[in-house]
Design a protein around this motif. Structure first.
Motif, short mmCIF file in Angstrom:
data_model
loop_
_atom_site.label_atom_id
_atom_site.label_comp_id
_atom_site.label_asym_id
_atom_site.label_seq_id
_atom_site.Cartn_x
_atom_site.Cartn_y
_atom_site.Cartn_z
N ASN A 258 41.63 42.39 33.81
CA ASN A 258 41.39 43.54 34.68
C ASN A 258 39.91 43.91 34.73
O ASN A 258 39.46 44.53 35.69
CB ASN A 258 42.22 44.73 34.19
N ALA A 259 39.15 43.54 33.71
CA ALA A 259 37.71 43.78 33.73
C ALA A 259 37.06 43.04 34.90
O ALA A 259 36.11 43.54 35.52
CB ALA A 259 37.08 43.36 32.41
N VAL A 260 37.55 41.84 35.21
CA VAL A 260 37.03 41.09 36.35
C VAL A 260 37.48 41.72 37.67
O VAL A 260 36.74 41.71 38.66
CB VAL A 260 37.48 39.61 36.27
N VAL A 337 42.58 36.85 40.49
CA VAL A 337 42.18 36.83 41.90
C VAL A 337 43.09 37.66 42.81
O VAL A 337 42.60 38.47 43.60
CB VAL A 337 42.06 35.38 42.42
N PRO A 338 44.42 37.52 42.76
CA PRO A 338 45.26 38.32 43.67
C PRO A 338 45.07 39.83 43.48
O PRO A 338 44.99 40.58 44.46
CB PRO A 338 46.69 37.88 43.31
N ALA A 339 44.98 40.27 42.24
CA ALA A 339 44.76 41.70 41.98
C ALA A 339 43.39 42.13 42.49
O ALA A 339 43.23 43.23 43.04
CB ALA A 339 44.89 42.00 40.49
N LEU A 340 42.39 41.28 42.33
CA LEU A 340 41.05 41.58 42.82
C LEU A 340 41.05 41.74 44.34
O LEU A 340 40.42 42.66 44.88
CB LEU A 340 40.09 40.47 42.39
N GLN A 341 41.76 40.89 45.05
CA GLN A 341 41.83 41.00 46.51
C GLN A 341 42.42 42.34 46.92
O GLN A 341 41.89 43.03 47.80
CB GLN A 341 42.65 39.86 47.08
N TRP A 342 43.53 42.71 46.30
CA TRP A 342 44.15 43.99 46.64
C TRP A 342 43.26 45.17 46.27
O TRP A 342 43.20 46.17 46.99
CB TRP A 342 45.51 44.11 45.93
N LEU A 380 51.19 56.90 40.42
CA LEU A 380 52.14 56.71 39.33
C LEU A 380 53.54 56.36 39.84
O LEU A 380 54.21 55.49 39.29
CB LEU A 380 52.20 57.97 38.46
N VAL A 381 53.95 57.05 40.91
CA VAL A 381 55.26 56.76 41.50
C VAL A 381 55.29 55.32 42.03
O VAL A 381 56.24 54.56 41.82
CB VAL A 381 55.60 57.76 42.61
N ALA A 382 54.22 54.95 42.76
CA ALA A 382 54.15 53.60 43.31
C ALA A 382 54.12 52.55 42.19
O ALA A 382 54.78 51.51 42.28
CB ALA A 382 52.91 53.46 44.19
N LEU A 383 53.37 52.83 41.13
CA LEU A 383 53.28 51.89 40.02
C LEU A 383 54.64 51.70 39.35
O LEU A 383 55.05 50.57 39.05
CB LEU A 383 52.25 52.37 38.99
N PHE A 384 55.34 52.82 39.11
CA PHE A 384 56.66 52.74 38.49
C PHE A 384 57.60 51.88 39.34
O PHE A 384 58.34 51.04 38.83
CB PHE A 384 57.24 54.15 38.34
N TRP A 385 57.54 52.08 40.65
CA TRP A 385 58.41 51.32 41.55
C TRP A 385 58.00 49.84 41.60
O TRP A 385 58.85 48.95 41.55
CB TRP A 385 58.36 51.93 42.94
N LEU A 386 56.71 49.57 41.68
CA LEU A 386 56.23 48.19 41.78
C LEU A 386 56.48 47.40 40.51
O LEU A 386 56.77 46.20 40.57
CB LEU A 386 54.73 48.18 42.11
N GLY A 389 59.62 45.27 40.08
CA GLY A 389 59.73 43.95 40.70
C GLY A 389 58.77 42.93 40.15
O GLY A 389 59.08 41.73 40.11
N ARG A 390 57.56 43.37 39.71
CA ARG A 390 56.57 42.42 39.20
C ARG A 390 55.70 43.11 38.15
O ARG A 390 55.09 44.14 38.42
CB ARG A 390 55.70 41.88 40.34
N LYS A 391 55.64 42.56 36.97
CA LYS A 391 54.83 43.11 35.90
C LYS A 391 53.53 42.32 35.79
O LYS A 391 53.38 41.44 34.95
CB LYS A 391 55.59 43.10 34.57
N ASP A 392 52.60 42.64 36.68
CA ASP A 392 51.31 41.97 36.64
C ASP A 392 50.25 42.91 37.19
O ASP A 392 50.54 44.05 37.59
CB ASP A 392 51.33 40.65 37.42
N LEU A 393 49.00 42.45 37.24
CA LEU A 393 47.89 43.28 37.67
C LEU A 393 47.95 43.63 39.16
O LEU A 393 47.38 44.64 39.59
CB LEU A 393 46.56 42.58 37.36
#
Length: 435
Positions: A258-260, A337-342, A380-386, A389-393
């Motif tokens: 996540n630092a990157v 990379v995918p988390a960085l793009q978002w 926080l609501v969005a994070l809980f929901w997301l 389905g996927r536990k990643d950055l």
């Protein structure tokens, strides 16, 4: 004799020139910082960066100890200068210096105690890490949360840019230490960065006043600055909360990745921060002079509407480039990379954030805090929901985009309501701490 004020168009163009110079200096410094960050990430694994980052989380919480005095001078000094009261500005700066030094010393001693506890446990890596944090947090409180505010209120953005360039050079020179010594090298590099910043900020300080305790002035700065600090630190703490949740929900390695993700948005944030830093004191002085919200908001109009389309182009370019650049440069961090793009999409709502300076300039921090809390709740609501389905950055990045967008929409809705309901008033003789 009265002051002769420039028309809004001239002020806007002058602001753009100041922003361009400030951003250009920061661009050089940040380019060096990013280069050193890339080299650091290439030679140091995410487990080491994750451990070091976990120690630096204390820096996200320490500024709360100041109770808003730094933010108070950030608002009160340009307000006093806008009213032609320079003596008042210097008195407030001296009182803030006394309080900040006291709290910085207290915090540093506390962290030395943490280092001593780790020594008893025989964790000498953590002993050194916490010793470095004691110095870094002292510098964070006195330099970043006091001296830097005085530079901005004095309009001394040129020297701030030079300091940023020096930070980039020191950080780059410190990379071999980190590569050769691992965690201890990363800590030594952080220590050098903190000391270099302290020395320069002190040497060039624009208000050369001796710390002088004044209970009424400190109390006044707290009343004015605490609401501003609460909102400002709440916004900073949002990032700290995100890192904390990454560590809690995932692990140290993902925190290192996540630092990157954060590093990747750094080059684009140069322009965002430059616009906001230059607009804020000018907007505050304009409100102090006229008492007119609409007039103060016009200060941000031209810079913000130049920044938004430019940022849209840069975000699109960054989205395309990151998958091509990161894997060959940082093969250990390809998974980021995918988390960085978002995360790049967060820059779009940030582009218009300079309008939100009107809340601090006019002393209306309670509604601003509520809009920020609304954005954080959406995150926080969005994070809980997301995370179901996927536990990643990627889940964290997507939740942040949604939260920041909701925050901007809520704040704009209130600004729109405010300017239609509040009639222009006489310039206030004294600032209003809270609405």
């Amino acid at each position: 004799m009265g002051h002769v004020y420039e028309p809004q168009t001239a002020i806007g163009l002058k602001l753009l020139r100041t922003i361009a110079k400030f951003a250009a200096g920061n661009l050089v410094g940040n380019a060096l910082t990013i280069l050193s960050g890339l080299l650091l990430a290439r030679w140091v694994g995410p487990e080491v960066l994750g451990l070091f980052t976990s120690l630096t989380l204390v820096q996200g919480y320490a500024p709360w100890l100041l109770l808003g005095t730094g933010n108070g001078i950030g608002r009160e000094i340009p307000f006093a200068l806008g009213q032609g009261r320079r003596d008042r500005a210097l008195t407030l700066a001296a009182a803030a210096a006394a309080w900040t030094l006291w709290m910085a010393n207290l915090c540093a001693v506390s962290l030395l105690g943490v280092a001593a506890v780790q020594a008893v446990k025989g964790r000498w890596d953590l002993v050194f890490g916490w010793l470095v944090q004691a110095v870094a947090v002292w510098g964070l409180l006195f330099c970043a949360n006091y001296l830097q505010f005085t530079y901005r209120t004095a309009g001394d953005f040129g020297r701030l840019s030079r300091i940023q360039v020096t930070q980039g050079i020191v950080g780059l020179l410190g990379v071999p230490l980190a590569a050769g010594l691992g965690f201890f090298g990363v800590c030594l590099r952080a220590l050098a960065l903190a000391l270099a910043q302290m020395v320069q900020l002190w040497h060039w300080r624009p208000f050369r006043v001796r710390p002088a305790w004044s209970t009424p002035d400190v109390w006044h700065l707290m009343k004015v600055g605490l609401p501003i600090m609460f909102v400002g630190q709440l916004s900073v703490w949002w990032g700290t909360l995100n890192n904390t949740l990454v560590l809690a929900q995932l692990d140290h390695v993902q925190l290192g990745l996540n630092a990157v993700v954060t590093l990747g948005t750094g080059p684009f944030m140069i322009l965002v921060r430059a616009v906001s830093s230059v607009v804020y004191p000018q907007m505050t002085q304009e409100f102090a002079r006229t008492g007119d919200l609409r007039q103060a908001l016009r200060v941000a109009a031209l810079p913000a509407f130049v920044l938004l389309p430019l940022m849209g182009v840069l975000v699109a370019l960054g989205w395309w480039l990151m998958p091509l650049v990161i894997p060959p440069l940082l093969p250990k961090y390809t998974a980021a990379v995918p988390a960085l793009q978002w995360n790049l999409l967060v820059l779009l709502p940030y582009s218009l954030n300079s309008f939100n300076n009107i809340f601090a300039a006019s002393g209306r921090m309670l509604p601003y805090a509520l809009t920020l809390v609304g954005g954080m709740l959406a995150y926080l609501v969005a994070l809980f929901w997301l995370l179901q389905g996927r536990k990643d950055l990627v889940a964290f990045a997507q939740a942040m985009v949604l939260g920041r967008t909701v925050f901007l929409l809520l704040s704009f809705a209130y600004i729109g309501w405010l300017v239609t309901r509040v009639q222009p008033a006489k310039a206030p003789a004294d600032p209003t701490p809270v609405e």
